[in-house]
Design an enzyme around this catalytic site. Structure first.
Site, mmCIF file in Angstrom:
data_model
loop_
_atom_site.group_PDB
_atom_site.id
_atom_site.type_symbol
_atom_site.label_atom_id
_atom_site.label_comp_id
_atom_site.label_asym_id
_atom_site.label_seq_id
_atom_site.Cartn_x
_atom_site.Cartn_y
_atom_site.Cartn_z
ATOM 1 N N GLU A 109 -21.781 53.337 70.120
ATOM 2 C CA GLU A 109 -22.460 52.430 70.444
ATOM 3 C C GLU A 109 -21.430 50.570 70.226
ATOM 4 O O GLU A 109 -21.435 49.684 71.437
ATOM 5 C CB GLU A 109 -22.805 51.852 69.480
ATOM 6 N N CYS A 135 -24.840 53.412 62.466
ATOM 7 C CA CYS A 135 -24.060 54.075 61.583
ATOM 8 C C CYS A 135 -23.993 52.061 60.966
ATOM 9 O O CYS A 135 -24.469 51.096 62.063
ATOM 10 C CB CYS A 135 -22.800 54.367 61.473
#
Length: 189
Positions: A109, A135
């Site tokens: 990401e 996360c």
């Protein structure tokens, strides 16, 4: 969604279906979410840490804006070459939970968001596709980048805080298989 076939096996299966149909392929068209999730998994095959070959695709208006995969920063040695840099992490969302993580690499990401920034690609209002929930650190970056929707195949073992802040920031989170959780070797601390 079943991702157990390799790209070569998938292409062979399509060829067989095409021959059986005498020149036509009578496959049902997959949804855009499934399409972009499959592409994200393909992007993940470029990952340089065997603990998590995760890839992501960031999309807006049905167009791919950028991709990212788990890997060391540019010019830095890769886990696949020199081994993992393992740390024990105590999770913010449950202080009694300790897990082991390789910290040599940046998450997919973060790499996708950095790739967009590096090349001047606006991702405000986009959708991010990946194998599992982001996360906590990646969720914060997703929010700050203006991504409005996250679609993933399964849960992440430490995602309570990620879910909370994504919801608070009005980022839609779609988990296709919420009862499945991503597991890693040597995950427990």
């Amino acid at each position: 969604m079943n991702n157990s076939l390799t790209l070569e096996e998938t292409l062979n299966a399509i060829t067989i279906l095409n021959m059986e149909g005498k020149g036509t392929c009578d496959m049902t068209r997959i949804s855009l979410d499934d399409y972009f999730l499959q592409l994200a998994n393909l992007v993940g095959t470029r990952g340089t840490c065997d603990r998590g070959r995760l890839g992501v695709v960031i999309v807006k208006d049905k167009r791919i804006l950028t991709t990212g995969y788990v890997g060391s920063p540019a010019g830095i040695s890769h886990c696949d070459d020199i081994g993992h840099e393992m740390h024990t992490i105590i999770h913010d969302d449950n202080m009694s939970v300790k897990t082991r993580h390789c910290v040599r690499t940046a998450h997919a990401e973060i790499n996708a968001i950095c790739n967009a920034a590096r090349h001047g690609v606006a991702i405000d209002g986009a959708t991010l596709y990946g194998r599992f929930e982001p996360c906590y650190t990646c969720a914060k970056a997703i929010i700050n980048a203006g991504i409005r929707r996250v679609v993933c195949e399964k849960a992440y073992h430490a995602s309570q805080e990620s879910r909370r802040i994504l919801k608070e920031a009005n980022v839609e989170l779609v988990v296709i298989n919420p009862d499945e959780t991503e597991q890693y070797p040597d995950q427990k601390g």
